[in-house]
Design a protein around this motif. Structure first.
Motif, PDB file in Angstrom:
ATOM      1  N   PRO A 250       0.836  -1.205   0.000  1.00 25.79           N
ATOM      2  CA  PRO A 250       0.000   0.000   0.000  1.00 25.79           C
ATOM      3  C   PRO A 250       0.873   1.258   0.000  1.00 25.79           C
ATOM      4  CG  PRO A 250      -0.534  -1.462   1.846  1.00 25.79           C
ATOM      5  CD  PRO A 250       0.649  -2.040   1.191  1.00 25.79           C
ATOM      6  N   GLU A 253      -1.310   7.187   2.523  1.00 29.72           N
ATOM      7  CA  GLU A 253      -2.159   7.042   3.700  1.00 29.72           C
ATOM      8  C   GLU A 253      -2.533   5.575   3.939  1.00 29.72           C
ATOM      9  OE1 GLU A 253      -6.368   8.949   4.987  1.00 29.72           O
ATOM     10  OE2 GLU A 253      -5.108  10.204   3.684  1.00 29.72           O
ATOM     11  N   ALA A 254      -2.752   4.872   2.836  1.00 27.25           N
ATOM     12  CA  ALA A 254      -3.106   3.451   2.953  1.00 27.25           C
ATOM     13  C   ALA A 254      -1.987   2.669   3.625  1.00 27.25           C
ATOM     14  CB  ALA A 254      -3.403   2.868   1.572  1.00 27.25           C
ATOM     15  N   GLU A 257      -2.388   3.079   7.311  1.00 25.67           N
ATOM     16  CA  GLU A 257      -3.500   2.228   7.748  1.00 25.67           C
ATOM     17  C   GLU A 257      -3.030   0.776   7.854  1.00 25.67           C
ATOM     18  OE1 GLU A 257      -7.092   2.869   7.938  1.00 25.67           O
ATOM     19  OE2 GLU A 257      -6.413   4.939   8.210  1.00 25.67           O
ATOM     20  N   ALA A 258      -2.256   0.380   6.850  1.00 25.59           N
ATOM     21  CA  ALA A 258      -1.773  -0.993   6.804  1.00 25.59           C
ATOM     22  C   ALA A 258      -0.888  -1.291   8.010  1.00 25.59           C
ATOM     23  CB  ALA A 258      -1.013  -1.237   5.501  1.00 25.59           C
TER      24      ALA A 258
ATOM     25  N   GLY B 203      -7.445  -2.620  -0.160  1.00 29.29           N
ATOM     26  CA  GLY B 203      -6.341  -1.666  -0.280  1.00 29.29           C
ATOM     27  C   GLY B 203      -6.249  -0.706   0.893  1.00 29.29           C
ATOM     28  N   PHE B 204      -6.759  -1.104   2.046  1.00 29.28           N
ATOM     29  CA  PHE B 204      -6.702  -0.295   3.265  1.00 29.28           C
ATOM     30  C   PHE B 204      -7.388   1.059   3.078  1.00 29.28           C
ATOM     31  CE2 PHE B 204      -3.168  -3.272   3.570  1.00 29.28           C
ATOM     32  CZ  PHE B 204      -3.407  -3.846   4.799  1.00 29.28           C
ATOM     33  N   ALA B 205      -8.367   1.076   2.171  1.00 28.71           N
ATOM     34  CA  ALA B 205      -9.104   2.326   1.968  1.00 28.71           C
ATOM     35  C   ALA B 205      -9.994   2.545   3.180  1.00 28.71           C
ATOM     36  CB  ALA B 205      -9.938   2.227   0.696  1.00 28.71           C
TER      37      ALA B 205
END
Lengths: 472, 208
Positions: A250, A253-254, A257-258, B203-205
């Protein structure tokens, strides 16, 4: 009771409990290669099914790929047929395929991590027992058979029973010349080749977390040689930094989050286990196998065991090993002559392995009686090695520098032992016949030890070797 | 014969063939060079190839070369049988050579899973029972062995033994759901729901 990573990830992916009592587990990433998949594609075709999540499936070719001449059609018509089958199957079902025509072909367990496809918190399956390699990232990764590949293609799920979890806690600093390979060979020697049946192995402790991601992959890779279908390491800062910026990881920003998700699946300090095994790494020395399974390994300064000193249940296989290897009880392993040196495989063909081997052979020559070759694990590993000038170091020393593939680890391609040859090998299995000659012999060891053996023509202790002045 | 469609496997009767030895790996069961195939047909001739034949094709002493075991459908083995690679080619080769069930002291995990996924029971007996059955079959290869899954017993001649098989494997064989594709696909909605709650699938959106 705090859950360990294994049970957290399992629970996240559990679809339901089946009537049989098995659980239905969603597989987040399916890796496919040419040897174990054609029958599975054929089965789903015959049943009128399709690939349920083609975007979560990636394919490459590695087992049958020739490493010397990769021109198509391959000279082996059987290999060419397998190649055409995977090209057709991936095109027909819309699966991304890292074939020889791309820059990303390589051993399936090397390309997943290097492309950032392999990530923490995933469930991963592949028709290959060394799929456990991906566990180095804090994923739970299973080797599966072809019928299960059919299931994963058609349903993105597996029917499976939950194993128990054994924490293998490795502590203390490694001595110079001792590597991840030596740790895992020692674990298998101590717990036995069937010690891990029914378990997933969590490798933990400061020794493991001080290893690079590549060292962790070497350890997780050989879990199956100890009977454990799954092996993993909790994700940490190194895991995150390894993945940052990789092609399929990712972005922006993703990625943040990951990272939050990845950290959330790690076993906490109060996580519970079904069993714990402790290993003191400070006393480890380079390990070498003397027999016909990976558990038959000893420190390089040791002698092969007396049959009478072995547990009764190990004697039969040990006798078979002595007969096949033509070794005697009590032989020092150091000084055993070798004919072939193989640096490669999903266990040890990453850039750090090649760097370490190159450092050892730089300015030296391969022994006149030894045929030595280096097979990078992927095209990307080869490219990086070229950027660092490693191929020249190897070829000047007398090694052959090859294209990426599984090569002589399992000899489904032109790279094979001949007759009774003995090979110092950085691969993972020393089974009789594994390297392509039914009478051939394999000594498993770290890449550094393979490099030292290539130059010496016999098994040597790499720790003594590196202390010698460099001679040209 | 294990069919393409999953059918119930409840009892099996046949003669047996003992292959002694611990840690018999999948490279011994089928050497990798015979896996350059795109179907499983024809693999039977390669079962135990390198332990049955020298490189020049001369037969070596091996139970699979002994006429007295011709027609055997139950393979008898010892500890950690099928260790090593995940190749289903190993149980497929045995199956194509006529094997419908394997009885042993213990099995490697992937091998046992592959057998079950093909409808082949891979069942475990205590060591002393295993050795007794092997001795009996070597003494008289015509002895009939019956595996009864619902009662988890094996009858060999006048002897009766209790075996173990992981309950999920036992249930799926008896119920005929060992070919799990359709069982898994029955839960299609739940599959998509599970995928939906995995952040990486999206995709961690945020908010996905």
């Amino acid at each position: 009771m705090a859950k360990n990573l294994f049970n957290k990830v399992w629970d996240l992916h559990k679809v339901t409990t089946l009537e049989s009592g098995q659980e239905q587990l969603f597989i987040g990433l399916h890796m496919v290669h040419e040897v174990t998949s054609p029958q599975a594609f054929q089965m789903i075709r015959e049943r009128g099914l399709t690939v349920l999540y083609p975007g979560r499936t990636f394919a490459t070719v590695d087992h049958i790929v020739p490493t010397a001449d990769q021109k198509r059609p391959f000279s082996d018509p059987l290999a060419e047929e397998m190649m055409q089958a995977i090209e057709k199957n991936t095109a027909e079902f819309g699966i991304e395929f890292f074939g020889l025509h791309t820059d990303y072909q390589g051993i399936v367990h090397i390309i997943g991590p290097e492309l950032g496809i392999t990530q923490p918190g995933m469930t991963i399956a592949c028709g290959d027992s060394h799929t456990s390699t991906h566990g180095a990232f804090g994923a739970i990764a299973f080797g599966i058979g072809t019928s299960q590949i059919r299931d994963v293609l058609a349903t993105q799920c597996m029917a499976i029973s939950r194993p128990k979890v054994r924490k293998i806690n490795v502590t203390g600093a490694l001595a110079e010349g001792v590597y991840a390979k030596d740790i895992i060979l020692k674990i298998i020697a101590d717990l036995g080749v069937n010690g891990g049946i029914g378990y997933a192995y969590e490798y933990n402790g400061d020794t493991i977390h001080n290893l690079s991601m590549e060292g962790r992959m070497t350890i997780c890779n050989m879990s199956i040689e100890g009977g454990a279908r799954v092996g993993y390491v909790n994700p940490d800062e190194k895991t995150v930094e390894y993945l940052r910026g990789r092609q399929y990881a990712p972005k922006g920003e993703a990625f943040d989050e990951a990272v939050e998700f990845w950290n959330s699946v790690a076993s906490g300090p109060d996580a519970e286990y079904d069993d714990v095994f402790e290993l003191d790494a400070t006393t480890l020395e380079p390990m070498v196998t003397w027999g016909i399974n990976p558990g038959q390994a000893i420190g390089v300064s040791a002698a092969t065991p007396a049959l009478s000193a072995l547990k009764p249940e190990h004697r039969e296989v040990a006798e078979k090993a002595y007969a096949h290897m033509d070794f005697q009880e009590g032989d020092p392993i150091k000084g055993k002559k070798i004919n072939v040196a193989f640096l490669g495989s999903c266990t040890n063909a990453r850039i750090s392995d090649l760097r370490e081997a190159a450092r050892i052979i730089k300015g030296k020559k391969v022994h006149s009686t030894v045929k030595a070759f280096v097979v990078p694990g992927s095209k990307q590993v080869a490219k990086q090695a070229e950027a660092e000038g490693l191929p020249a170091i190897f070829t000047e020393a007398g090694f052959q520098w090859r294209g990426a593939g599984c090569s002589m680890c399992l000899a489904m391609n032109p790279d094979k032992l001949q007759g009774r040859e003995i090979c110092a090998s950085s691969s993972n299995r020393n089974f009789i016949g594994r390297q392509g000659s039914p009478t051939g012999r394999t000594l498993l060891m770290s890449p550094a030890m393979v490099a030292a053996a290539a130059v010496s023509g016999e098994v040597v202790d790499v720790r003594e070797f590196t202390r010698q002045p460099v001679t040209v | 014969m294990a069919a393409t469609n999953s059918t119930a496997v409840k009892t099996l009767t046949g003669t047996a063939i003992p292959v002694r030895g611990n840690d018999i790996d999948t490279d011994q069961i089928i050497p990798a060079r015979y896996m350059k195939v795109v179907t499983f047909e024809g693999l039977g001739q390669y079962a135990f190839r390198d332990v049955r034949f020298a490189e020049d094709g001369t037969p070596k002493p091996h139970p699979f070369n002994e006429e007295k075991y011709n027609g055997a459908s139950i393979l008898l083995v010892n500890r950690n049988f099928g260790c090593g690679s995940s190749r289903e080619h190993a149980p497929q080769a045995l199956n194509k050579a006529g094997i419908l069930a394997v009885i042993g002291e213990s099995f490697a995990e992937i091998f046992a899973g592959n057998c079950t996924a093909m409808g082949i029971p891979a069942i475990a007996l205590a060591s002393e029972d295993m050795l007794q059955i092997m001795d009996a079959v070597e003494a008289d290869p015509t002895v009939n062995i019956t595996i009864d899954l619902p009662s988890t017993t094996i009858t060999a001649g006048s002897h009766r033994y209790s075996f173990t098989l992981p309950p999920a494997y036992l249930n799926s064989l008896i119920a005929g759901t060992w070919d799990s594709t359709s069982v898994l696909l029955d839960n299609l909605n739940q599959i998509h729901e599970t995928a939906g709650r995995l952040p990486y699938v999206h995709g961690f959106a945020k908010g996905a």
